[in-house]
Write an enzyme that holds these catalytic residues in place. Structure first.
Site, short mmCIF file in Angstrom:
data_model
loop_
_atom_site.label_atom_id
_atom_site.label_comp_id
_atom_site.label_asym_id
_atom_site.label_seq_id
_atom_site.Cartn_x
_atom_site.Cartn_y
_atom_site.Cartn_z
CB CYS A 38 5.87 2.19 7.28
SG CYS A 38 5.30 3.65 6.42
CG LEU A 39 6.75 0.92 1.05
CD1 LEU A 39 5.96 1.27 -0.21
CD2 LEU A 39 7.88 -0.05 0.74
CG HIS A 52 -0.07 1.10 7.16
ND1 HIS A 52 0.92 0.56 7.96
CD2 HIS A 52 0.56 2.01 6.37
CE1 HIS A 52 2.09 1.14 7.65
NE2 HIS A 52 1.90 2.01 6.68
CD GLU A 53 -0.87 2.46 2.82
OE1 GLU A 53 -0.39 3.61 2.82
OE2 GLU A 53 -0.16 1.44 2.97
N GLY A 61 0.83 -1.20 0.00
CA GLY A 61 0.00 0.00 0.00
C GLY A 61 0.86 1.24 0.00
CD GLN A 121 3.64 5.78 2.48
OE1 GLN A 121 2.60 5.28 2.06
NE2 GLN A 121 4.63 5.05 2.93
CG HIS A 179 0.79 6.66 5.55
ND1 HIS A 179 1.96 7.22 6.01
CD2 HIS A 179 1.06 5.34 5.35
CE1 HIS A 179 2.89 6.27 6.08
NE2 HIS A 179 2.38 5.13 5.70
ZN LIG Z 1 3.21 3.27 5.67
#
Ligand SMILES: [Zn+2]
Length: 166
Positions: free
Chosen positions: A92-93, A134-135, A46, A51, A138
């Site tokens: 998380c990226l 999670h997204e 995701g 991000q 963000h």
């Molecule tokens: Zn993340």
């Protein structure tokens, strides 16, 4: 086009995001395509617009490996949460090398809009629910380091940030 993924403590990750309006602007259409390229390229499940440096309410969910079609969701929100919560390891990226257990409701109802601006509403109690939460965090400026109680990797990195009040 694959975009660079911002990493913590980049302040854009904490900035409030703006709702997307319809019909989608050329800029947002391009952003969505680029976010899909970026999440696939990073082999992530995701990605949220902050991000990649854009403070707008756009997320993509890439669970194709689980047989779920790739989704781009606009203005997504959790409208209902199940009582049962589960601890699952997340990464998380934007926070490389940090992993830990995050407690979230197992089942949620998500409301969003699709690329045409139509309302989408669905409930899930599996991976889609987990990634969507999670997204959506963000786009509300919330990161896993705010939620992890037990780290499985990278706790020393986070303690260092906390020591310096980052
Ligand atoms: Zn993340």
């Amino acid at each position: 086009m694959v975009l660079p993924i911002l990493t913590y403590p980049n302040e854009i990750l904490r900035k409030p995001t703006k709702p997307v309006t319809f019909p989608l602007s050329k800029e947002i259409q391009k952003l969505s395509k680029d976010m899909i390229d970026t999440v696939r390229n990073a082999d992530g499940i995701g990605l949220a617009a902050p991000q990649v440096g854009k403070s707008v309410k756009v997320i993509v969910i890439n669970l194709e490996k689980n047989g779920v079609p790739l989704m781009a969701l606009y203005n997504p929100k959790v409208v209902s949460r199940g009582f049962k919560k589960v601890d699952i390891e997340e990464g998380c990226l934007s926070i490389p090398k940090v992993f830990g257990l995050v407690k979230r409701p197992k089942k949620v109802v998500i409301e969003a809009q699709n690329a045409e601006g139509e309302k989408v509403r669905f409930s899930d109690d599996g991976w889609i629910a987990r990634v969507a939460q999670h997204e959506i965090d963000h786009i509300d400026g919330i990161l896993i380091i705010d939620l992890i109680k037990k780290y499985t990797q990278g706790e020393e990195i986070v303690s260092e940030w906390k020591k310096h009040k980052i």
